[in-house]
Design an enzyme around this catalytic site. Structure first.
Site, PDB file in Angstrom:
ATOM      1  N   GLY A 231     -27.396 -28.248   6.610  1.00  0.00           N
ATOM      2  CA  GLY A 231     -28.087 -28.262   7.895  1.00  0.00           C
ATOM      3  C   GLY A 231     -29.154 -27.194   7.960  1.00  0.00           C
ATOM      4  O   GLY A 231     -29.689 -26.753   6.942  1.00  0.00           O
ATOM      5  N   MET A 233     -28.904 -24.055   8.820  1.00  0.00           N
ATOM      6  CA  MET A 233     -28.530 -22.701   8.424  1.00  0.00           C
ATOM      7  C   MET A 233     -27.813 -22.669   7.071  1.00  0.00           C
ATOM      8  O   MET A 233     -28.098 -21.835   6.232  1.00  0.00           O
ATOM      9  CB  MET A 233     -27.632 -22.080   9.492  1.00  0.00           C
ATOM     10  CG  MET A 233     -27.217 -20.647   9.204  1.00  0.00           C
ATOM     11  SD  MET A 233     -26.142 -19.964  10.466  1.00  0.00           S
ATOM     12  CE  MET A 233     -24.629 -20.884  10.179  1.00  0.00           C
ATOM     13  N   LYS A 251     -19.695 -23.982   0.897  1.00  0.00           N
ATOM     14  CA  LYS A 251     -20.759 -23.826   1.891  1.00  0.00           C
ATOM     15  C   LYS A 251     -21.213 -22.376   1.909  1.00  0.00           C
ATOM     16  O   LYS A 251     -20.398 -21.459   1.908  1.00  0.00           O
ATOM     17  CB  LYS A 251     -20.272 -24.234   3.284  1.00  0.00           C
ATOM     18  CG  LYS A 251     -21.382 -24.148   4.336  1.00  0.00           C
ATOM     19  CD  LYS A 251     -20.944 -24.711   5.675  1.00  0.00           C
ATOM     20  CE  LYS A 251     -22.084 -24.644   6.685  1.00  0.00           C
ATOM     21  NZ  LYS A 251     -21.705 -25.194   8.006  1.00  0.00           N
ATOM     22  N   ASP A 352     -20.253 -27.059  18.698  1.00  0.00           N
ATOM     23  CA  ASP A 352     -21.343 -27.758  18.009  1.00  0.00           C
ATOM     24  C   ASP A 352     -20.883 -29.133  17.534  1.00  0.00           C
ATOM     25  O   ASP A 352     -21.148 -29.538  16.402  1.00  0.00           O
ATOM     26  CB  ASP A 352     -21.858 -26.926  16.834  1.00  0.00           C
ATOM     27  CG  ASP A 352     -23.237 -27.395  16.352  1.00  0.00           C
ATOM     28  OD1 ASP A 352     -23.954 -28.034  17.160  1.00  0.00           O
ATOM     29  OD2 ASP A 352     -23.590 -27.127  15.193  1.00  0.00           O
ATOM     30  N   ASN A 357     -21.477 -33.312  12.197  1.00  0.00           N
ATOM     31  CA  ASN A 357     -20.269 -32.516  11.980  1.00  0.00           C
ATOM     32  C   ASN A 357     -18.993 -33.339  12.081  1.00  0.00           C
ATOM     33  O   ASN A 357     -17.891 -32.773  12.084  1.00  0.00           O
ATOM     34  CB  ASN A 357     -20.212 -31.361  12.981  1.00  0.00           C
ATOM     35  CG  ASN A 357     -21.155 -30.238  12.606  1.00  0.00           C
ATOM     36  OD1 ASN A 357     -21.543 -30.111  11.448  1.00  0.00           O
ATOM     37  ND2 ASN A 357     -21.530 -29.417  13.576  1.00  0.00           N
TER      38      ASN A 357
END
Length: 520
Positions: A231, A233, A251, A352, A357
């Site tokens: 994504g 970030m 990640k 979020d 997600n």
């Protein structure tokens, strides 16, 4: 509330395993070998075609002689060797080390091919200047950059390729086919020696760059293999464990995100990642992504290791296949509620929830199994809300505007579990219609729409027949006041279960869909 007892630890240097390069770099080497083989075959065929065409046009076909026969045989052999090696490498017929060794051998063979051709030019064309130099010297420097392997085989092949021009000329002269100019062999040997030194240096430098990439990808016991995306970030990598056969997903924060940030902001970002992994690791729902490990890389970048899922996120699902039927949407939302209900009981608010997600996958024997990802914006309780907001980079609003709950903008109500309910309603809206609840040109306009505008029922924006009860549940989730929404994920799941469909979505239908449309 139970606490996770992990400690962030520095990732040690993983020992080298036999001087291997990362698999994606090895794949690039294989592709380069294939391209070189095809180019070699193509250029040789082109040269032979031009030669034969010249003979035919000049009417001297019967006057081919020894030179033309030798040249034709050499060219045919090179074409066969080049195409054969390209096929072997493409099909991965042998172990990668063997394939790379074959590629190195091909480099020496090409040097021999050109050296023989240059000797034939000396014998039959009397092109004397070529006795002092060779086109192979460029190949000796160039080829080690294509196959950057540090081994005895690589060094031997570089030296062998460099030795081909003076050796072939010496043999040709000793057999009496040509009388070379004085000192030509000595000059050529010196030139090729320098070329060999440069080739060895190039091989060493390119190999060390590849090893540096490998070292930079070491995350504890895991090695990053392939970028799977990410994504705004973070980015996600396919990773392999040094000892276990189990693949995983790692990640970490995107390097370009950190590049323009101050040290204090980087620390905030790492703290957010730490909160994400601690919050997610504390959850036991099968619909929450599993966390295996986490830590700090040598450059200070926070990372965590999670299960590798076989499927597709809901945003991509709709973009690729279009809106899905209401019974399937309900099937997804009930599973998402299972994850969120446990999180909410632990006072963990996701903040979020969005299609990207929520991941749909094959999970064991189950298809259309939902996994909730990315608890990176999680908030624990009211007492921590002020500290939590400080973990967001200055000036940023936590969350995704298209799925943002009104209280994030208005500030009239606290952010709590009902905020996730609102975002989940936005996700259901997207799945049913393929459209956002509101459209706006700017981030601020989108936030204002969520805070003030009344949404149209999904049934008004879809060609599918959407039951009125599902319309009402989604609109209830999208209520501006948290008190007008379902008060828990468990309550929302109960209301969804009570909706009656003529043909409910079940495992049999899910497995049939995946068999036909399996993503990726």
């Amino acid at each position: 509330m139970s606490q996770v007892t992990h400690f962030i630890r520095k990732a040690g240097v993983t020992p080298s395993t036999g001087g291997s390069l990362p698999s994606d770099i090895t794949d690039i080497v294989f592709k380069r070998i294939i391209i070189l083989c095809l180019l070699s075959a193509g250029m040789t065929l082109l040269g032979s075609t031009i030669c034969v065409g010249s003979i035919l046009t000049k009417g001297v076909f019967l006057n081919v002689g020894g030179y033309k026969a030798l040249e034709a045989g050499k060219d045919v052999l090179t074409i066969l060797v080049s195409l054969g090696l390209a096929w072997i490498v493409h099909r991965r017929k042998f172990h990668p080390r063997t394939l790379i060794a074959l590629g190195l051998g091909f480099g020496a063979y090409v040097a021999l091919h050109h050296s023989v051709g240059e000797c034939l030019s000396l014998v039959y064309d009397e092109f004397t200047p070529i006795a002092f130099f060779s086109f192979v010297q460029g190949w000796v420097v160039f080829f080690p950059a294509i196959v950057p392997i540090r081994s005895r085989t690589a060094y031997f092949m570089i030296l062998l390729a460099a030795a081909m021009p003076p050796l072939s000329r010496g043999v040709t002269q000793s057999l009496g086919y040509v009388e070379l100019p004085e000192d030509s062999l000595a000059i050529l040997t010196i030139i090729m020696s320098f070329s060999a030194i440069m080739g060895l240096a190039v091989s060493h430098v390119v190999y060390k760059l590849g090893r540096s990439v490998k070292a930079a990808r070491e995350m504890g016991s895991y090695t990053l293999e392939k970028n799977l995306g990410g994504g705004g970030m973070g980015e996600v990598w396919l990773a392999s464990h040094r000892l276990l056969a189990r693949p995983a997903a790692v990640k970490l924060i995107k390097p370009e995100v950190l590049a323009g940030m101050q040290p204090g902001d980087i620390e905030k970002m790492n703290q957010r990642f730490e909160r994400e992994v601690q919050a997610t690791a504390a959850l036991c729902s099968p619909h929450t992504v599993d966390i295996y490990d986490y830590g700090l890389a040598q450059d200070g970048t926070f990372y965590y290791v999670m299960e590798l899922l076989d499927g597709i996120d809901m945003e991509t699902l709709i973009k690729r296949f279009g809106p899905i039927e209401p019974s399937r949407v309900t099937y997804y939302m009930i599973q998402a509620c299972h994850s969120l209900n446990e999180a909410h009981k632990r006072q963990l608010i996701h903040r979020d929830i969005k299609p990207a997600n929520l991941f749909v996958c094959s999970y064991g024997e189950d298809s259309d199994f939902v996994k909730v990802l990315d608890f990176g914006l999680v908030k624990q309780d009211k007492a921590e809300s002020e500290a939590d907001m400080k973990l967001t980079v200055d000036g940023a609003v936590a969350g995704t505007p298209a799925y943002m709950y009104p209280e994030a903008f208005s500030g009239k109500s606290p952010v709590d579990n009902r905020s996730d309910i609102y975002s989940l309603g936005c996700v259901a809206y997207w799945l049913l219609t393929g459209q956002l609840v509101f459209t706006a040109e700017t981030r601020m306009a989108m936030l204002m729409a969520h805070a003030t505008d009344k949404p149209a029922p999904p049934s008004k924006r879809s060609e599918m027949v959407i039951p009125e009860d599902l319309d009402n549940v989604i609109l209830a989730c999208l209520a501006k006041k948290p008190g007008d929404r379902p008060q828990s994920a468990n309550e929302l799941a109960g209301r969804l279960r009570r909706i009656v469909f003529g043909q409910p979505w079940d495992q049999e239908r899910a497995q049939a869909w995946w068999k036909l449309h399996r993503p990726g």
